[in-house]
Design a protein around this motif. Sequence first.
Motif, short mmCIF file in Angstrom:
data_model
loop_
_atom_site.label_atom_id
_atom_site.label_comp_id
_atom_site.label_asym_id
_atom_site.label_seq_id
_atom_site.Cartn_x
_atom_site.Cartn_y
_atom_site.Cartn_z
N ALA A 134 24.18 60.11 -3.46
CA ALA A 134 25.14 59.14 -3.69
C ALA A 134 25.69 58.96 -2.14
CB ALA A 134 26.21 59.88 -4.40
N THR A 135 26.00 57.74 -2.00
CA THR A 135 26.62 57.16 -0.51
C THR A 135 27.91 56.98 -0.73
OG1 THR A 135 24.20 56.87 0.28
CG2 THR A 135 26.34 55.80 1.40
N PHE A 136 28.98 57.50 0.19
CA PHE A 136 30.21 57.02 0.00
C PHE A 136 30.77 56.19 1.10
CE2 PHE A 136 29.50 61.05 -1.89
CZ PHE A 136 30.00 60.95 -3.33
N ALA A 137 31.73 55.38 0.67
CA ALA A 137 32.44 54.55 1.77
C ALA A 137 33.93 55.10 1.53
CB ALA A 137 32.36 53.33 1.40
N PRO A 138 34.69 55.01 2.67
CA PRO A 138 34.47 54.34 4.00
C PRO A 138 33.86 55.34 4.86
CG PRO A 138 36.73 54.98 3.54
CD PRO A 138 36.01 55.42 2.47
N GLU A 139 33.47 56.52 4.36
CA GLU A 139 33.03 57.77 5.49
C GLU A 139 31.59 57.30 5.88
OE1 GLU A 139 34.26 62.00 4.33
OE2 GLU A 139 34.12 60.79 2.49
N GLY A 140 30.78 56.60 4.77
CA GLY A 140 29.17 56.21 5.17
C GLY A 140 28.55 57.44 4.79
N LYS A 141 28.94 58.65 4.07
CA LYS A 141 28.34 60.07 4.14
C LYS A 141 27.38 59.75 2.77
CE LYS A 141 29.71 64.92 3.42
NZ LYS A 141 29.43 65.12 4.54
N SER A 142 26.18 60.48 2.96
CA SER A 142 25.43 60.54 1.79
C SER A 142 25.22 62.14 1.37
CB SER A 142 23.96 60.09 2.22
OG SER A 142 24.02 58.69 2.27
N VAL A 143 25.14 62.29 0.06
CA VAL A 143 25.04 63.77 -0.47
C VAL A 143 24.12 63.66 -1.49
CG1 VAL A 143 26.59 65.63 -1.21
CG2 VAL A 143 27.72 64.08 0.31
N SER A 144 23.60 64.88 -1.68
CA SER A 144 22.62 65.06 -2.83
C SER A 144 23.06 65.87 -3.90
CB SER A 144 21.12 65.58 -2.47
OG SER A 144 20.47 64.65 -1.36
N TYR A 145 22.87 65.73 -4.97
CA TYR A 145 23.34 66.31 -6.04
C TYR A 145 22.35 66.71 -7.09
CZ TYR A 145 27.97 64.62 -4.77
OH TYR A 145 28.91 64.50 -3.87
N PRO A 146 21.98 68.07 -7.32
CA PRO A 146 20.94 68.34 -8.43
C PRO A 146 21.19 68.02 -9.88
CG PRO A 146 21.56 70.30 -7.10
CD PRO A 146 22.69 69.33 -6.86
N ALA A 147 20.22 67.51 -10.47
CA ALA A 147 20.48 66.67 -11.67
C ALA A 147 21.04 67.82 -12.63
CB ALA A 147 19.11 66.14 -12.41
N ALA A 148 20.51 69.13 -12.54
CA ALA A 148 20.81 70.10 -13.42
C ALA A 148 22.29 70.37 -13.30
CB ALA A 148 19.91 71.47 -13.35
N TRP A 149 22.65 70.46 -12.09
CA TRP A 149 24.05 70.93 -11.91
C TRP A 149 24.88 69.70 -12.37
CZ3 TRP A 149 28.42 68.44 -9.40
CH2 TRP A 149 29.27 69.28 -8.95
N LEU A 150 24.58 68.60 -12.29
CA LEU A 150 25.58 67.54 -12.89
C LEU A 150 25.65 67.52 -14.26
CD1 LEU A 150 24.09 64.42 -10.56
CD2 LEU A 150 26.54 65.35 -10.64
N VAL A 151 24.58 67.97 -15.01
CA VAL A 151 24.70 67.93 -16.60
C VAL A 151 25.53 69.04 -16.96
CG1 VAL A 151 22.47 69.19 -16.98
CG2 VAL A 151 23.30 67.47 -18.60
N ARG A 152 25.48 70.12 -16.25
CA ARG A 152 26.09 71.63 -16.48
C ARG A 152 27.86 71.23 -16.24
NH1 ARG A 152 22.59 74.28 -13.40
NH2 ARG A 152 24.11 74.75 -11.67
N HIS A 153 28.05 70.20 -15.31
CA HIS A 153 29.31 69.82 -14.88
C HIS A 153 29.80 68.71 -15.55
CE1 HIS A 153 28.36 73.14 -12.08
NE2 HIS A 153 29.63 73.44 -12.15
N ALA A 154 29.10 67.93 -16.36
CA ALA A 154 29.65 66.93 -16.85
C ALA A 154 30.96 66.83 -17.63
CB ALA A 154 28.47 65.98 -17.66
N TYR A 155 31.91 66.07 -17.29
CA TYR A 155 33.28 66.01 -18.05
C TYR A 155 33.57 64.53 -18.70
CZ TYR A 155 34.41 62.98 -13.98
OH TYR A 155 34.42 61.93 -13.07
N ASP A 156 32.48 63.82 -18.81
CA ASP A 156 32.67 62.70 -19.65
C ASP A 156 32.35 62.76 -21.20
OD1 ASP A 156 32.91 59.96 -20.46
OD2 ASP A 156 30.73 59.40 -19.62
N GLN A 157 33.48 63.54 -21.70
CA GLN A 157 33.53 63.67 -23.36
C GLN A 157 34.86 63.82 -23.90
OE1 GLN A 157 31.92 67.77 -23.55
NE2 GLN A 157 32.28 68.15 -21.44
N THR A 158 34.98 63.32 -24.99
CA THR A 158 36.30 63.54 -25.72
C THR A 158 36.22 64.28 -27.16
OG1 THR A 158 35.64 61.45 -26.61
CG2 THR A 158 37.17 61.20 -24.87
N PRO A 159 35.78 65.82 -27.02
CA PRO A 159 35.58 66.46 -28.10
C PRO A 159 36.83 66.63 -29.10
CG PRO A 159 35.96 67.85 -26.19
CD PRO A 159 35.87 66.34 -25.80
N ALA A 160 36.50 66.28 -30.27
CA ALA A 160 37.61 66.30 -31.25
C ALA A 160 37.81 68.05 -31.52
CB ALA A 160 37.27 65.92 -32.51
#
Length: 383
Positions: free
Chosen positions: A75-101
Amino acid sequence: MQLKTATLINDGKAVKLGWTTGETARFHALWLRDNAPDGATRSATNGQRLITLLDIPADTKLTKAEISAAGDLTATFAPEGKSVSYPAAWLVRHAYDQTPARQAGWLAPEIETWDAGLQAKTPVILHEQGKTDRAAFGQWLAAIRRFGFGVMTGVPRQSGSLIEVAEMFGFVRETNYGKWFEVRAEVNPNNLAYTNLGLQAHTDNPYRDPVPTLQLLCCLENTVDGGDSVVVDGFRAGERLRAENPHGFALLTRHCARFEYAGSAGVRLQSKRPMIELGPDGEMIAIRFNNRSAAAFTDIPYDDMADFYAAYRRFAEIIEDPAMEVTFKLKPGELFIVDNTRVLHARKSFSSSGTRWLQGCYADKDGLLSTLAAIEHGQKEAA
């Protein structure tokens, strides 16, 4: 696990990711930047952040979201112009896009509630095995995390030996009772625990804020008739009350009870907390139940007081239901540990002849859970 798609959304303020497994999740740019794992953001030594939130531009957004050859996110961020790598497995473990009932009173997946059926599968470990077999010790600690209760046998029959057990996973919480305390009959005791009377199932020290989150009790001598120990899962009791009487359950979670202790000169401990405590998201996180230490309840509105007491009574009846109890008689050299924010313990009355000598101490779950996490991390690293 690998990523398959990465699409910028909301003008770069977020990204939608898709994994090869078919899972999808959205992440805000600011969240990703705050959790960047690069060496300029987090210490490689201890994982702590090297920057504050105020060091990140408030108008941070993504200008690029690319998938690497390994299937991870860059991922590349503005306005810093900074690029960062995120492991796919880490992202799935930390996913917060959910609305559990989630129903109020839900429990974390690593928690398993129980009743008398736990009698046949009580987590037990030999003291020497706990000291020499780290994998077996980790399994025992994991069982305590799951059930809130465990037994250790073969503990040295020496005064203070339970301190060494507590230090196998954490640190002792010293209180006005001392680093450890004696549990045997006394004349004019400053606590009813120091008599031969039976004790109702309870959590210890609800008058403290915070309460000790673990209690250890070790048997050094036991030649009396009776005096059996009892443990009850307060979370299971809470689940039963919620199923029977949702309104009563809500009252015990919404209104605070008061607890106090003034049994020793110079000591007056007081607290105000619900008997059944929920987190802001409705997770059941603590039980405080101790009739001996309950003060007058003054934080419940008049219109709710009758129903509150009815729920309190029913909660007590569930706790004292024999179908909820795991019962055992501690032998010399045996110790049990309970999660004092969850598991209630009791004692049957015992004869005035013979000797019953236990020692108790308090510790906290953060030490136990830290030791367990370190063991589990080491096992993953070795796999």
